[in-house]
Design an enzyme around this catalytic site. Structure first.
Site: not given
Ligand code: NAD
Length: 358
Positions: A143, A193, A225, A249, A253
């Site tokens: 980000y 990852k 994943d 993030d 959520d």
């Protein structure tokens, strides 16, 4: 003196903050401690007075306090292009995160067995309940990584972002996760990852090393994943989930969504030292603002997190969390979590019931 900057913001922010203050006042009496509450404006409420969403006056009040208790900001979606609302969240929330270097975001997600019906999970999984904490790095990663941009034209036009983490940034957030695990069920799952991304190879190396400093904590690295899938199949397996900014993030959520109601989800954003900002995960809920029916639990649980992380008051924090559990078990519900045969209460009644159980 323990000083708290109280920033209710907009919409339901005021209604749920009043109940958090009720709880703080009860904790003061019950544990014989004193807090000084420093009230300040933020968001649309600050715009009306200062023509700024995060005025200097508010920053000054936050700076002289030990923690910020934040409600919510933002106006009705259809009015968000007006100058009062345009950029409210970015200016107020990101402004505070940046100003105070709030690099660690902690979002607990707890599914109370009594609220299993509100979860999007399959019944047999939901009825087991779960209780996990997502620790997300908040000021680095893709980000904020540079360079980012768009170049070229036509079919050759391209866009790019940079995923970057420094060793020190990974160490810092990993320490937060392992320390938090010591106050919980002593397990950390670190999300990466590393099979594809070089940044995540470093992430895994650094977290592997930090894990050795915490032999009392069970440690498991997991690909993102797989983690997204495990969250819906077997959320009970998680205690603390450690993530970088992007994966955190998304997973935080997802974790909040499977608990059922936004009105139940607290959060903490911490900087170096004990300073932190504490807020519900939901927004200003314009659809129910002013009706006195918002669920104050997320704001009250954010207050418990503030006592635990900024004031080192574990016993006091536990007493608030236990009071919330008790009121739910006793069958009291605001409309967002109502169910047949339960006792419907409004915002103020819910706050009073929780305070009464501390
Ligand atoms: P929202 O989170 O405000 O509301 C989404 C839904 O959840 C609504 O139906 C609302 O009634 C419900 N809800 C949220 N909190 C609740 C509570 N405590 N009790 C009962 N129900 C609750 O999201 P939105 O409607 O998309 O956004 C409204 C405004 O809030 C927008 O201006 C948005 O930009 C802003 N916002 C602010 C924050 C923040 O301050 N941290 C976060 C998200 C959205």
């Amino acid at each position: 003196m323990h000083e708290i900057a109280v920033l209710p913001g907009d919409g339901i922010g005021h209604e749920i903050m009043e109940e958090a203050i009720k709880v703080i006042n009860t904790v003061e009496k019950r544990f014989n401690i004193a807090f000084k509450l420093n009230h300040a404006l933020v968001g649309g409420a600050a715009w009306d007075k200062y023509r700024k969403h995060l005025p200097e006056e508010t920053l000054d009040i936050c700076e002289k306090s030990n923690a910020i208790l934040f409600g919510a900001v933002g106006g009705p979606v259809k009015e968000q292009t007006s100058s009062k609302w345009c950029g409210t969240e970015v200016n107020a929330l990101l402004g505070l995160r940046k100003h105070f270097g709030l690099y660690a975001n902690l979002r607990p997600a707890k599914l109370y067995p009594a609220l299993a019906f509100a979860s999007s999970l399959r019944d047999d999984i939901a009825k087991e309940g779960f209780d996990l904490l997502v620790v997300r790095e908040l000021t680095g990663g893709i980000y904020f990584g540079k360079p980012k941009g768009r170049m070229g034209k036509g079919e050759d036009e391209y866009a790019f972002d940079t995923m970057i983490y420094k060793r020190g940034e990974i160490k810092r957030i990993a320490q937060v996760a392992f320390k938090a695990a010591r106050n919980r069920r002593r397990k950390v799952t670190s999300i990466d990852k590393a099979n594809v991304l070089t940044t995540m190879v470093l992430w895994r190396e650094v977290v592997d090393d930090i894990a050795k400093e915490y032999p009392d904590i069970e440690y498991e690295p997991m690909y993102v994943d797989n983690a997204a899938m495990q969250l819906t199949r077997n959320p009970k397996k998680f205690d603390v989930i450690l993530c970088g900014n992007l994966f955190g993030d998304i997973l935080s959520d997802e974790a909040a969504a499977i608990t059922g109601s936004l009105g139940m989800s607290p959060s903490a954003s911490l900087s170096e030292g004990n300073f932190g900002m504490y807020e519900p995960s939901g927004g200003s809920a314009q659809d129910i603002a002013g009706k006195g029916i918002a669920n104050p639990i997320a704001q009250i649980l954010s207050t418990a997190m503030m006592l635990r992380y900024s004031f080192d008051m574990n016993e006091e924090a536990n007493s608030i969390e236990n009071a919330v559990d008790k009121v739910l078990i006793d069958g009291y519900r605001t409309p967002d979590i109502i169910q047949k045969r339960m006792k419907k209460v409004n915002t103020k009644e819910m706050g009073t019931l929780i305070a009464g159980n501390i």
